[in-house]
Design a protein around this motif. Structure first.
Motif, PDB file in Angstrom:
ATOM      1  N   THR A  24      11.223   4.634  26.884  1.00 53.27           N
ATOM      2  CA  THR A  24      11.250   3.303  27.397  1.00 53.27           C
ATOM      3  C   THR A  24      11.856   3.806  28.597  1.00 53.27           C
ATOM      4  OG1 THR A  24      13.269   2.837  26.383  1.00 53.27           O
ATOM      5  CG2 THR A  24      11.253   2.009  25.140  1.00 53.27           C
ATOM      6  N   PHE A  25      11.739   2.687  29.780  1.00 53.33           N
ATOM      7  CA  PHE A  25      12.459   2.939  31.213  1.00 53.33           C
ATOM      8  C   PHE A  25      12.487   1.632  31.776  1.00 53.33           C
ATOM      9  CE2 PHE A  25       7.938   4.106  31.513  1.00 53.33           C
ATOM     10  CZ  PHE A  25       7.700   3.718  32.772  1.00 53.33           C
ATOM     11  N   GLU A  26      13.494   1.670  32.448  1.00 56.14           N
ATOM     12  CA  GLU A  26      13.784   0.363  33.618  1.00 56.14           C
ATOM     13  C   GLU A  26      13.722  -0.767  32.682  1.00 56.14           C
ATOM     14  OE1 GLU A  26      11.114   0.316  37.233  1.00 56.14           O
ATOM     15  OE2 GLU A  26      11.500   2.523  37.276  1.00 56.14           O
ATOM     16  N   GLY A  27      14.105  -0.664  31.548  1.00 60.50           N
ATOM     17  CA  GLY A  27      14.433  -1.948  30.798  1.00 60.50           C
ATOM     18  C   GLY A  27      13.248  -2.641  30.064  1.00 60.50           C
ATOM     19  N   LEU A  77      11.009  10.389  17.580  1.00 55.15           N
ATOM     20  CA  LEU A  77      11.632   9.094  17.702  1.00 55.15           C
ATOM     21  C   LEU A  77      13.010   8.861  17.856  1.00 55.15           C
ATOM     22  CD1 LEU A  77       9.316   7.856  14.599  1.00 55.15           C
ATOM     23  CD2 LEU A  77       8.867   7.419  17.008  1.00 55.15           C
ATOM     24  N   PRO A  78      13.498   8.072  18.657  1.00 54.82           N
ATOM     25  CA  PRO A  78      14.716   7.693  18.818  1.00 54.82           C
ATOM     26  C   PRO A  78      15.426   6.919  17.814  1.00 54.82           C
ATOM     27  CG  PRO A  78      13.517   6.338  20.552  1.00 54.82           C
ATOM     28  CD  PRO A  78      12.635   7.062  19.634  1.00 54.82           C
ATOM     29  N   ALA A  79      16.610   7.058  17.267  1.00 59.16           N
ATOM     30  CA  ALA A  79      17.131   6.227  16.379  1.00 59.16           C
ATOM     31  C   ALA A  79      17.983   5.301  16.947  1.00 59.16           C
ATOM     32  CB  ALA A  79      18.256   6.901  15.496  1.00 59.16           C
ATOM     33  N   SER A  80      18.498   5.198  18.161  1.00 59.74           N
ATOM     34  CA  SER A  80      19.264   4.156  18.826  1.00 59.74           C
ATOM     35  C   SER A  80      18.859   3.831  20.376  1.00 59.74           C
ATOM     36  CB  SER A  80      20.653   4.995  19.014  1.00 59.74           C
ATOM     37  OG  SER A  80      20.836   6.327  19.983  1.00 59.74           O
ATOM     38  N   ASN A  81      17.705   3.431  20.127  1.00 56.45           N
ATOM     39  CA  ASN A  81      16.859   2.751  21.480  1.00 56.45           C
ATOM     40  C   ASN A  81      17.076   1.480  21.373  1.00 56.45           C
ATOM     41  OD1 ASN A  81      14.688   1.622  23.268  1.00 56.45           O
ATOM     42  ND2 ASN A  81      14.367   3.846  23.802  1.00 56.45           N
ATOM     43  N   PRO A  82      17.531   0.722  22.217  1.00 59.29           N
ATOM     44  CA  PRO A  82      17.584  -0.800  22.191  1.00 59.29           C
ATOM     45  C   PRO A  82      16.485  -1.683  22.127  1.00 59.29           C
ATOM     46  CG  PRO A  82      18.505   0.095  24.314  1.00 59.29           C
ATOM     47  CD  PRO A  82      18.187   1.106  23.484  1.00 59.29           C
ATOM     48  N   TYR A  83      15.309  -0.817  22.586  1.00 57.35           N
ATOM     49  CA  TYR A  83      14.110  -1.446  22.644  1.00 57.35           C
ATOM     50  C   TYR A  83      13.025  -1.070  21.604  1.00 57.35           C
ATOM     51  CZ  TYR A  83      16.223  -2.279  27.046  1.00 57.35           C
ATOM     52  OH  TYR A  83      17.076  -2.790  28.203  1.00 57.35           O
ATOM     53  N   ILE A  84      13.221  -0.110  20.905  1.00 53.70           N
ATOM     54  CA  ILE A  84      12.526   0.544  19.883  1.00 53.70           C
ATOM     55  C   ILE A  84      13.089   0.308  18.631  1.00 53.70           C
ATOM     56  CG2 ILE A  84      11.279   2.664  19.132  1.00 53.70           C
ATOM     57  CD1 ILE A  84      11.153   3.508  21.913  1.00 53.70           C
ATOM     58  N   ARG A  85      12.167  -0.443  17.711  1.00 52.54           N
ATOM     59  CA  ARG A  85      13.194  -0.615  16.381  1.00 52.54           C
ATOM     60  C   ARG A  85      12.257   0.401  15.470  1.00 52.54           C
ATOM     61  NH1 ARG A  85      11.278  -5.525  17.389  1.00 52.54           N
ATOM     62  NH2 ARG A  85      10.053  -5.697  15.568  1.00 52.54           N
ATOM     63  N   LEU A  86      12.790   1.119  14.693  1.00 51.80           N
ATOM     64  CA  LEU A  86      12.362   1.972  13.675  1.00 51.80           C
ATOM     65  C   LEU A  86      12.317   1.009  12.172  1.00 51.80           C
ATOM     66  CD1 LEU A  86      13.336   5.221  14.875  1.00 51.80           C
ATOM     67  CD2 LEU A  86      11.256   4.145  15.467  1.00 51.80           C
ATOM     68  N   ASN A 116      16.870   7.878  23.584  1.00 53.73           N
ATOM     69  CA  ASN A 116      15.570   8.007  24.261  1.00 53.73           C
ATOM     70  C   ASN A 116      14.930   9.642  23.859  1.00 53.73           C
ATOM     71  OD1 ASN A 116      13.335   6.662  25.593  1.00 53.73           O
ATOM     72  ND2 ASN A 116      14.515   6.055  27.061  1.00 53.73           N
ATOM     73  N   THR A 117      13.852   9.754  24.014  1.00 47.75           N
ATOM     74  CA  THR A 117      13.295  11.234  23.785  1.00 47.75           C
ATOM     75  C   THR A 117      12.903  11.688  25.129  1.00 47.75           C
ATOM     76  OG1 THR A 117      11.080  10.419  23.272  1.00 47.75           O
ATOM     77  CG2 THR A 117      12.621  10.823  21.189  1.00 47.75           C
TER      78      THR A 117
END
Length: 163
Positions: A24-27, A77-86, A116-117
């Motif tokens: 993810t980028f630029e929010g 996969l990123p564990a702590s991305n605020p926009y991606i929920r796992l 983010n990866t």
């Protein structure tokens, strides 16, 4: 009076990992799922030990290879991305970004403790892991550990951990 600084660098054809990812980028943007054939290089700066090594090349190479092998042929996969929920979905991991979602077999994923990866954060993840592995072997902390992750020819990121 002269002084000397020493560093070693390890980069081999097998210090690679082929992995899928998306960032993810630029929010409010999210890339499509895609992959890279990543290459890794590691440098360690430090004093010479009793063997007149900064670190043992072979051991450093093998530690780096073990980390690359864990990432190879996996979805990152990123564990702590605020926009991606796992989410856990039985044998799969579901990644959600807004109204989009992807389902991946759990054993084909690596969930990383990063936001983010990106190549930058993958380099930091590898550097942190290497430092833990060095300390587990009883090695003295080096002055610096640098890790470069190249995601394609001519496009790389580097992190330096100074101690």
């Amino acid at each position: 009076m002269s002084s000397s600084r020493y560093k070693v660098r390890v980069t081999k054809d097998f210090l690679v990992f082929s992995s899928g990812h998306f960032i993810t980028f630029e929010g409010d943007q999210c890339e499509r799922v895609h992959g890279h054939n990543y290459r890794t290089a590691v440098e360690v700066d430090g004093d010479l030990d009793g063997n007149h090594y900064v670190v043992d090349f072979i051991a450093l190479r093998d530690m780096t290879r073990a980390i690359c092998d864990e990432l190879d042929h996996r979805m990152l996969l990123p564990a702590s991305n605020p926009y991606i929920r796992l989410e856990d979905d039985g044998p799969n991991i579901v990644a959600r970004y807004r109204d989009r979602y992807w389902s991946f077999p759990r054993d084909e994923c690596v969930v990383l403790p990063i936001a983010n990866t990106t190549a930058e954060l993958l380099a930091k993840y590898i550097a942190d892991r290497l430092l833990v592995a060095m300390r587990a072997r009883g090695w003295a902390d080096p002055r610096a550990v640098r890790v470069e992750v190249e995601e394609c020819f001519g496009q790389s990121a580097e992190v330096e951990l100074t101690l």
